[in-house]
Design an enzyme around this catalytic site. Structure first.
Site, mmCIF file in Angstrom:
data_model
loop_
_atom_site.group_PDB
_atom_site.id
_atom_site.type_symbol
_atom_site.label_atom_id
_atom_site.label_comp_id
_atom_site.label_asym_id
_atom_site.label_seq_id
_atom_site.Cartn_x
_atom_site.Cartn_y
_atom_site.Cartn_z
ATOM 1 N N GLY A 41 0.797 -1.231 0.000
ATOM 2 C CA GLY A 41 0.000 0.000 0.000
ATOM 3 C C GLY A 41 0.824 1.273 0.000
ATOM 4 O O GLY A 41 1.992 1.294 -0.412
ATOM 5 N N ASP A 313 -6.320 4.320 7.259
ATOM 6 C CA ASP A 313 -6.571 5.693 6.818
ATOM 7 C C ASP A 313 -8.018 5.946 6.415
ATOM 8 O O ASP A 313 -8.462 7.089 6.391
ATOM 9 C CB ASP A 313 -5.685 6.023 5.601
ATOM 10 C CG ASP A 313 -4.257 6.379 5.989
ATOM 11 O OD1 ASP A 313 -3.905 6.203 7.175
ATOM 12 O OD2 ASP A 313 -3.500 6.826 5.114
ATOM 13 N N HIS A 452 25.764 6.252 28.667
ATOM 14 C CA HIS A 452 26.634 7.352 28.257
ATOM 15 C C HIS A 452 27.742 6.823 27.353
ATOM 16 O O HIS A 452 28.304 5.768 27.648
ATOM 17 C CB HIS A 452 27.265 7.998 29.495
ATOM 18 C CG HIS A 452 28.253 9.088 29.152
ATOM 19 N ND1 HIS A 452 27.853 10.331 28.734
ATOM 20 C CD2 HIS A 452 29.613 9.084 29.149
ATOM 21 C CE1 HIS A 452 28.930 11.064 28.488
ATOM 22 N NE2 HIS A 452 30.019 10.329 28.735
HETATM 23 C C1 FAD Z 1 4.573 10.651 1.403
HETATM 24 C C2 FAD Z 1 4.045 9.905 2.593
HETATM 25 C C3 FAD Z 1 4.890 9.609 3.632
HETATM 26 C C4 FAD Z 1 4.416 8.917 4.730
HETATM 27 N N1 FAD Z 1 5.286 8.643 5.746
HETATM 28 C C5 FAD Z 1 4.837 7.985 6.824
HETATM 29 C C6 FAD Z 1 5.735 7.654 7.878
HETATM 30 O O1 FAD Z 1 6.928 7.954 7.818
HETATM 31 N N2 FAD Z 1 5.260 6.983 8.935
HETATM 32 C C7 FAD Z 1 3.937 6.635 9.044
HETATM 33 O O2 FAD Z 1 3.544 6.046 10.040
HETATM 34 N N3 FAD Z 1 3.059 6.931 8.060
HETATM 35 C C8 FAD Z 1 3.482 7.585 6.954
HETATM 36 N N4 FAD Z 1 2.609 7.853 5.940
HETATM 37 C C9 FAD Z 1 1.197 7.442 6.095
HETATM 38 C C10 FAD Z 1 1.008 5.951 5.806
HETATM 39 O O3 FAD Z 1 1.563 5.648 4.554
HETATM 40 C C11 FAD Z 1 -0.463 5.586 5.842
HETATM 41 O O4 FAD Z 1 -1.017 6.006 7.079
HETATM 42 C C12 FAD Z 1 -0.673 4.093 5.705
HETATM 43 O O5 FAD Z 1 -0.117 3.634 4.498
HETATM 44 C C13 FAD Z 1 -2.166 3.744 5.742
HETATM 45 O O6 FAD Z 1 -2.326 2.374 5.555
HETATM 46 P P1 FAD Z 1 -3.714 1.759 5.102
HETATM 47 O O7 FAD Z 1 -3.524 0.282 5.117
HETATM 48 O O8 FAD Z 1 -4.831 2.329 5.866
HETATM 49 O O9 FAD Z 1 -3.959 2.255 3.614
HETATM 50 P P2 FAD Z 1 -3.024 2.217 2.236
HETATM 51 O O10 FAD Z 1 -1.640 2.001 2.634
HETATM 52 O O11 FAD Z 1 -3.419 3.408 1.519
HETATM 53 O O12 FAD Z 1 -3.513 0.881 1.570
HETATM 54 C C14 FAD Z 1 -4.751 0.740 0.949
HETATM 55 C C15 FAD Z 1 -4.609 -0.291 -0.161
HETATM 56 O O13 FAD Z 1 -5.913 -0.628 -0.623
HETATM 57 C C16 FAD Z 1 -5.871 -0.833 -2.015
HETATM 58 N N5 FAD Z 1 -7.232 -0.657 -2.515
HETATM 59 C C17 FAD Z 1 -8.028 0.439 -2.397
HETATM 60 N N6 FAD Z 1 -9.256 0.187 -2.905
HETATM 61 C C18 FAD Z 1 -9.227 -1.080 -3.357
HETATM 62 C C19 FAD Z 1 -10.196 -1.929 -3.987
HETATM 63 N N7 FAD Z 1 -11.451 -1.520 -4.219
HETATM 64 N N8 FAD Z 1 -9.817 -3.168 -4.332
HETATM 65 C C20 FAD Z 1 -8.553 -3.630 -4.099
HETATM 66 N N9 FAD Z 1 -7.605 -2.885 -3.493
HETATM 67 C C21 FAD Z 1 -7.949 -1.632 -3.125
HETATM 68 C C22 FAD Z 1 -4.889 0.238 -2.499
HETATM 69 O O14 FAD Z 1 -4.353 -0.102 -3.750
HETATM 70 C C23 FAD Z 1 -3.853 0.220 -1.377
HETATM 71 O O15 FAD Z 1 -2.792 -0.657 -1.667
HETATM 72 C C24 FAD Z 1 3.060 8.518 4.803
HETATM 73 C C25 FAD Z 1 2.199 8.796 3.741
HETATM 74 C C26 FAD Z 1 2.681 9.484 2.644
HETATM 75 C C27 FAD Z 1 1.745 9.769 1.507
#
Ligand code: FAD
Length: 473
Positions: A41, A313, A452
């Site tokens: 993701g 998210d 330290h």
């Molecule tokens: C530039 C950047 C830097 C970041 N740095 C950090 C950091 O240093 N530390 C930190 O803790 N967080 C960081 N984050 C935030 C972090 O990446 C997200 O909070 C995290 O990835 C959320 O995870 P998630 O599983 O909720 O969603 P995502 O990682 O967004 O995963 C959702 C997945 O669902 C898939 N999907 C969506 N709809 C469908 C569907 N209908 N069918 C099949 N697949 C689908 C997508 O393709 C995706 O792969 C950063 C974000 C960004 C943009």
């Protein structure tokens, strides 16, 4: 006949893939539907991993730029950065980690169903990847579809000149100039990367200070450091219009005094936050309760409609409650959801104890309430601050910027928040997180022996400072 599983997770980000692994560990038959060509993701493909890889390149350049101080000789000629090699190494790091998730899926007997999922009813999902495939989930569907970049009125992302973090991580040139809209974690990390690579960087922030979610002292310290590095900062500034040309962007912004300023840059990077991904999912017809497009969940990530959970998210904890969009938060939620689905005892997450790390230079690590938040909650607050420059370890490393600040309750001496900016802050925050989790007093932090010479001595000294008695100041 649909393929049958106990649990089907939609989305293989840090929320979804961790939920899947935990559910499988607890004996459930699990499939994950993911439409991307790799697992992991946002975090692995566009977020945490590629940005931190680029920051490591920026750090390497910083070290080489200062070789004279280190007594290292590298011959004549200007020091530069080869973006081809930067991108190649970053991509290698990303693909190594995404393949690692594939390995974990095999190890845990989790099936990766490639394609886009649409929910067609309770326990029913159709997946399209060329051909249609039907799945059934006898226990639960976990929605973990994550988030995507969003913009502000007047600024239309064209992904060429008006870009998001998705494009910024793949730039194969060092832009001469970059304007960054927004100074949250994503904005300031890219500011550090591209300023170090040699770009003229300007940050435009609507709120009165940069990294507005942090303690005010942290914002002030980062602003001081960024200005010293040559980054231009306009706070209290609203971008009203951006127009992309073939090779640059024209930007209009309203300054705090109401006047309009015009800027021109090679790129405008929009870093104004991310919105939920639910379109096409078929969630609308299920009767899920929604909050501004996010899926509302309770403390165990139940959506209110039996058979559907949501994590990461894409969720809202309820109107007015802040839900941090962080990889480690989504993973923690995935674990809680999986344990609850498997019928195991679990523990709700305390969102006041979530560490937040920002990997700009100098980096920021914080956990718990800021001084102002603690005051607003009615605490008689006392704080202790200790600067890094005093430490032997910081002097050796040539990294003396920043400080550790501890916010505590005067009455019971409890640690309420720890906020740090400076070397290794994103690592040092782990101790502070444990201190909050265990409801430590300042006295207990003082009595905890810090080795330290280490950077962690700043945490112990800041605790002494809360009691008005730092040893080395
Ligand atoms: C530039 C950047 C830097 C970041 N740095 C950090 C950091 O240093 N530390 C930190 O803790 N967080 C960081 N984050 C935030 C972090 O990446 C997200 O909070 C995290 O990835 C959320 O995870 P998630 O599983 O909720 O969603 P995502 O990682 O967004 O995963 C959702 C997945 O669902 C898939 N999907 C969506 N709809 C469908 C569907 N209908 N069918 C099949 N697949 C689908 C997508 O393709 C995706 O792969 C950063 C974000 C960004 C943009």
């Amino acid at each position: 006949m649909p393929s049958e599983f106990d649990v089907v997770v939609i989305g293989a980000g840090t929320g979804g893939y961790v939920a899947a692994i935990r559910a499988s560990q607890l004996g459930l038959k699990v499939a994950v539907v993911e439409k991307q060509k790799a697992l992991g993701g946002t975090c692995l493909i566009w977020g945490c991993i590629p940005t931190k890889a680029l920051l490591e390149h920026a750090h390497a350049l910083k070290v080489v730029q200062n070789v004279k101080e280190w007594g290292v000789t590298i011959g004549e000629g200007a020091v530069g950065i080869d973006m081809g090699q930067v991108q190649a190494r970053k991509d290698k790091v990303v693909s190594g980690l995404t393949k690692g998730i594939e390995f974990l899926f095999k190890k845990n007997k989790i099936e990766w169903i490639k394609g886009t999922a649409t929910i067609t009813g309770r326990g029913r999902i159709d997946v399209v990847d060329g051909e249609k495939q039907s799945l059934s989930a006898t226990k639960e569907i976990v929605i973990a579809t994550g988030s995507t970049p969003r913009s502000v009125p007047g600024v239309e992302i064209d992904r060429k000149r008006i870009i998001t973090s998705d494009e910024a991580i793949g730039l194969r040139e060092v832009p001469k100039s970059m304007v960054i809209l927004g100074s949250g974690a994503v904005g300031v990390e890219f500011a550090s990367i591209f300023r170090r690579f040699g770009s003229q960087v300007t940050i435009l922030e609507l709120l009165p200070r940069i990294v507005p979610g942090e303690d005010e002292a942290i914002s002030a310290e980062l602003e001081k450091s960024f200005k010293k590095q040559g980054i231009t900062i306009h706070t209290g500034t609203k971008v009203t219009r951006a127009v992309a040309a073939a090779d640059h962007v024209e930007i209009e912004a309203q300054l705090p005094d109401g006047t309009t300023t015009k800027l021109s840059a090679d790129y405008l990077l929009v870093a104004t936050g991310r919105g939920p991904v639910t379109t096409g999912l078929g969630a609308e017809g299920l009767g899920l309760s929604m909050d501004r497009g996010y899926i509302s969940v309770d403390h165990l990530f139940r959506t209110g409609v039996p058979g559907f959970s949501a994590v990461g998210d894409v969720v809202s904890l309820g109107a007015g409650k802040v839900h941090p969009q962080l990889a480690h938060v989504s993973s923690a939620e995935g674990i809680v959801a999986a344990e609850r689905i498997a019928g195991r005892a679990t523990q709700p997450i305390n969102y006041d104890h979530v560490p937040a790390c920002t990997y700009c230079d100098p980096e920021i690590g914080s956990v718990g309430w800021t001084e102002r938040e603690a005051q607003e909650r009615g605490y008689d607050v006392r704080v202790g601050t200790f600067p890094f420059f005093v430490l032997g370890r910081a002097k050796m490393a040539g990294e003396g910027e920043g400080f550790v600040k501890i916010v505590a309750d005067k009455k019971y001496d409890e640690v309420l928040g720890v906020h740090m900016i400076g070397p290794r802050a994103t690592e040092l925050v782990a101790e502070a997180t444990l201190a909050l989790r265990l409801e430590c007093t300042v006295e207990e932090l003082i009595r905890t022996i810090h080795a330290h010479p280490t950077f962690s001595e700043a945490v112990g000294e800041a605790a002494h400072a809360v009691h008005g008695a730092a040893i080395h100041m």
